[in-house]
Design an enzyme around this catalytic site. Structure first.
Site, PDB file in Angstrom:
ATOM      1  N   HIS A  65       0.806  -1.219   0.000  1.00  0.00           N
ATOM      2  CA  HIS A  65       0.000   0.000   0.000  1.00  0.00           C
ATOM      3  C   HIS A  65       0.844   1.276   0.000  1.00  0.00           C
ATOM      4  O   HIS A  65       0.299   2.376  -0.056  1.00  0.00           O
ATOM      5  CB  HIS A  65      -0.945   0.020   1.199  1.00  0.00           C
ATOM      6  CG  HIS A  65      -2.011  -1.033   1.137  1.00  0.00           C
ATOM      7  ND1 HIS A  65      -2.872  -1.149   0.084  1.00  0.00           N
ATOM      8  CD2 HIS A  65      -2.341  -2.023   2.005  1.00  0.00           C
ATOM      9  CE1 HIS A  65      -3.706  -2.155   0.291  1.00  0.00           C
ATOM     10  NE2 HIS A  65      -3.393  -2.708   1.450  1.00  0.00           N
ATOM     11  N   GLU A 121      -5.547 -11.325   8.122  1.00  0.00           N
ATOM     12  CA  GLU A 121      -6.300 -10.104   7.820  1.00  0.00           C
ATOM     13  C   GLU A 121      -7.760 -10.348   7.457  1.00  0.00           C
ATOM     14  O   GLU A 121      -8.476  -9.384   7.172  1.00  0.00           O
ATOM     15  CB  GLU A 121      -5.634  -9.375   6.648  1.00  0.00           C
ATOM     16  CG  GLU A 121      -4.184  -8.995   6.881  1.00  0.00           C
ATOM     17  CD  GLU A 121      -3.604  -8.236   5.717  1.00  0.00           C
ATOM     18  OE1 GLU A 121      -3.690  -6.999   5.713  1.00  0.00           O
ATOM     19  OE2 GLU A 121      -3.072  -8.888   4.787  1.00  0.00           O
ATOM     20  N   ASP A 164      -7.854  -4.332   8.092  1.00  0.00           N
ATOM     21  CA  ASP A 164      -8.497  -5.277   7.193  1.00  0.00           C
ATOM     22  C   ASP A 164      -9.258  -6.353   7.960  1.00  0.00           C
ATOM     23  O   ASP A 164     -10.338  -6.777   7.538  1.00  0.00           O
ATOM     24  CB  ASP A 164      -7.465  -5.932   6.270  1.00  0.00           C
ATOM     25  CG  ASP A 164      -7.090  -5.038   5.099  1.00  0.00           C
ATOM     26  OD1 ASP A 164      -7.959  -4.310   4.600  1.00  0.00           O
ATOM     27  OD2 ASP A 164      -5.919  -5.058   4.693  1.00  0.00           O
TER      28      ASP A 164
END
Length: 255
Positions: free
Chosen positions: A54, A153, A179
């Protein structure tokens, strides 16, 4: 026998292995700036993770930053873009002291990440260091392995946490709480401040298998709470957070 690293790389691998046995604080780097690692190293944190999932880190900046890190002061980890074998091998070839693999949901996927991150006979990683063809790093002998963390996650991964932790070669269960809360339909703060629940279950699964635990916090308050729950290696802050806090302090001094 496997090729062993030399110099700073060996020192960083040894430091990374030591972190598996004690609590530590790290910085999550998203900038993709070559100077990020040395800047964090001077602040006194235990490690830094370059986020290629990310963040803005890519192959070129990861290779350049790890190669240019002066003195081997702190271990450098990489969160790879995915569990892709080539991406894992490439980050390790660059000299990463540890790999954090996102979205691992079952024991089979965890075993595949072990294969990608370990040389034969344990795994299937191809040997080819980016740093030093033809140099002493091609010597053979006992090797200090980079550590492997797999991220829990999703609800599916949570249900499989015990079997994931039991996979030989997995060193750490690493939680992405944002997440995970989305997948479970829970508010992040409710999950964090519960006296029982998913985060506690993950710590218990890791402990039962003799694995370390890690988590992304992103700010000091969440980091302290994650440590209270039992997570060992915690990303306590990010580069943007550090800059904002430092900037506010400077403006406060200026008045």
């Amino acid at each position: 026998m496997n090729p062993i690293p030399e110099g700073n790389e060996l020192m960083e691998l040894s430091k990374a292995r030591e972190l598996l046995a004690r609590p530590s604080w790290g910085v999550w780097s998203v900038s993709g700036r070559f100077t990020a690692v040395d800047s964090v190293a001077e602040l006194g944190f235990d490690w830094v993770c370059l986020d290629a999932q990310h963040g803005r880190w890519d192959d070129r900046s990861i290779v350049g930053s790890i190669a240019g890190h002066a003195g081997g002061k702190i271990p450098i980890f990489v969160r790879v873009l995915s569990s892709n074998v080539a991406l894992i091998g490439r980050a390790l070839d660059a000299g990463a002291a540890g790999i954090i693999v996102p979205m691992v949901e079952n024991a089979e996927q965890a075993a595949a990440t072990v294969d990608a991150s370990r040389y034969p006979p344990v795994g299937k990683r191809s040997w080819g260091p980016i740093k030093a063809y033809g140099e002493a790093s091609q010597a053979v002998g006992e090797r200090v392995e980079p550590f492997l963390a797999v991220m829990i996650e999703t609800a599916t991964a949570l249900n499989a946490a015990e079997s994931i932790a039991a996979v030989p070669g997995v060193d750490m269960l690493f939680v992405g709480p944002f997440d995970l809360s989305l997948s479970l339909g829970l508010e992040l703060d409710d999950m964090l401040h519960s006296d029982a629940g998913p985060l506690h279950d993950i710590v218990a699964a890791a402990r039962a298998a003799g694995r370390a635990t890690g988590a992304y916090a992103g700010d000091p308050a969440r980091a302290r709470r994650l440590r209270e729950i039992g997570f060992d290696l915690v990303a306590a802050t990010t580069e943007p957070d550090l800059m904002q806090r430092g900037g506010r302090e400077v403006l406060g001094i200026l008045g």
